[in-house]
Design a protein around this motif. Structure first.
Motif, PDB file in Angstrom:
ATOM      1  N   MET A  60       1.060  -1.173   0.095  1.00 22.61           N
ATOM      2  CA  MET A  60      -0.009   0.058  -0.007  1.00 22.61           C
ATOM      3  C   MET A  60       0.865   1.231  -0.153  1.00 22.61           C
ATOM      4  O   MET A  60       1.608   1.243   0.778  1.00 22.61           O
ATOM      5  CB  MET A  60      -0.979  -0.028   1.355  1.00 22.61           C
ATOM      6  N   ASN A  61       0.818   2.134  -0.820  1.00 28.96           N
ATOM      7  CA  ASN A  61       1.503   3.293  -1.183  1.00 28.96           C
ATOM      8  C   ASN A  61       0.461   4.537  -0.795  1.00 28.96           C
ATOM      9  O   ASN A  61      -0.514   4.641  -1.589  1.00 28.96           O
ATOM     10  CB  ASN A  61       2.154   3.339  -2.533  1.00 28.96           C
ATOM     11  N   LEU A  62       0.782   5.406  -0.189  1.00 30.33           N
ATOM     12  CA  LEU A  62       0.105   6.726   0.112  1.00 30.33           C
ATOM     13  C   LEU A  62       1.147   7.907   0.055  1.00 30.33           C
ATOM     14  O   LEU A  62       2.306   7.562   0.419  1.00 30.33           O
ATOM     15  CB  LEU A  62      -0.591   6.774   1.712  1.00 30.33           C
ATOM     16  N   GLU A 113       4.829   3.882   2.723  1.00 30.71           N
ATOM     17  CA  GLU A 113       4.928   2.387   2.095  1.00 30.71           C
ATOM     18  C   GLU A 113       4.727   1.404   3.007  1.00 30.71           C
ATOM     19  O   GLU A 113       5.428   1.243   3.912  1.00 30.71           O
ATOM     20  CB  GLU A 113       6.190   2.508   1.229  1.00 30.71           C
ATOM     21  N   ALA A 125      -5.039  -3.369   5.018  1.00 28.84           N
ATOM     22  CA  ALA A 125      -4.954  -2.032   4.301  1.00 28.84           C
ATOM     23  C   ALA A 125      -6.298  -1.624   4.212  1.00 28.84           C
ATOM     24  O   ALA A 125      -6.114  -0.263   4.229  1.00 28.84           O
ATOM     25  CB  ALA A 125      -4.287  -2.709   2.830  1.00 28.84           C
ATOM     26  N   MET A 126      -7.139  -2.143   3.979  1.00 30.45           N
ATOM     27  CA  MET A 126      -8.600  -1.484   3.920  1.00 30.45           C
ATOM     28  C   MET A 126      -8.880  -0.707   5.101  1.00 30.45           C
ATOM     29  O   MET A 126      -9.534   0.454   5.162  1.00 30.45           O
ATOM     30  CB  MET A 126      -9.539  -2.588   3.510  1.00 30.45           C
ATOM     31  N   LYS A 133      -6.055   2.488   5.711  1.00 31.12           N
ATOM     32  CA  LYS A 133      -5.788   3.338   4.593  1.00 31.12           C
ATOM     33  C   LYS A 133      -6.208   4.973   4.956  1.00 31.12           C
ATOM     34  O   LYS A 133      -5.575   5.670   4.753  1.00 31.12           O
ATOM     35  CB  LYS A 133      -6.484   2.866   3.237  1.00 31.12           C
ATOM     36  N   SER A 134      -7.395   4.849   5.495  1.00 28.08           N
ATOM     37  CA  SER A 134      -8.280   6.380   5.636  1.00 28.08           C
ATOM     38  C   SER A 134      -7.319   6.957   6.920  1.00 28.08           C
ATOM     39  O   SER A 134      -6.960   8.098   6.694  1.00 28.08           O
ATOM     40  CB  SER A 134      -9.575   6.013   5.537  1.00 28.08           C
ATOM     41  N   GLN A 148      -3.821   7.983   5.965  1.00 22.30           N
ATOM     42  CA  GLN A 148      -3.729   9.282   4.956  1.00 22.30           C
ATOM     43  C   GLN A 148      -4.099  10.459   5.716  1.00 22.30           C
ATOM     44  O   GLN A 148      -3.407  11.405   5.506  1.00 22.30           O
ATOM     45  CB  GLN A 148      -4.760   9.125   3.735  1.00 22.30           C
TER      46      GLN A 148
END
Length: 129
Positions: free
Chosen positions: A1-3, A100, A108-109, A112-113, A116
């Motif tokens: 996962m990349n942000l 990363e 990840a789900m 993620k939020s 971020q």
């Protein structure tokens, strides 16, 4: 996962901001308001946000004066947070945070939020320095 965050202008020279981030105690100024705990120990710092587990970040790499990489101290969670610092002028620079992480799809789900939002807050607070 990349942000990643948007590039943000900082009112410090590239060298000043690099040195600011190199002193891990200064990350306390960048943390969100809901930070419950923040402790520096050598080349690492531990923090927790309300309702979240503690996370320890360790300095993995420094590239004067344009890059600092922090990584998870625990092998259970494999991730890194990279600060890219580019010179804009003698008295200002531009920074961007890159996250990363190697998480399973379910994890990840879930993260993620909040992740971020967390890295966005770090860059927003840096822009106020």
């Amino acid at each position: 996962m990349n942000l990643e965050t948007n590039k943000t202008v900082i009112n410090k020279s590239q060298k000043e901001f690099f040195e600011f981030l190199s002193d891990l105690k200064n990350f306390k100024e960048l943390m969100p308001e809901n930070t419950d705990k923040f402790e520096v120990d050598g080349d690492s710092f531990l923090f927790s946000l309300k309702g979240m587990p503690e996370i320890r970040l360790v300095v993995k790499e420094k590239q004067e004066f344009d890059k600092i990489v922090l990584g998870a101290a625990s092998s259970k969670l494999n991730f890194s947070l990279t600060a890219i610092i580019n010179e804009v002028s003698e008295n200002s620079c531009e920074t961007q945070l890159l996250f990363e992480g190697d998480f399973n799809p379910m994890m990840a789900m879930m993260v993620k939020s909040p992740l971020q939002k967390f890295i966005n807050t770090l860059t927003e607070n840096a822009s106020k320095l």
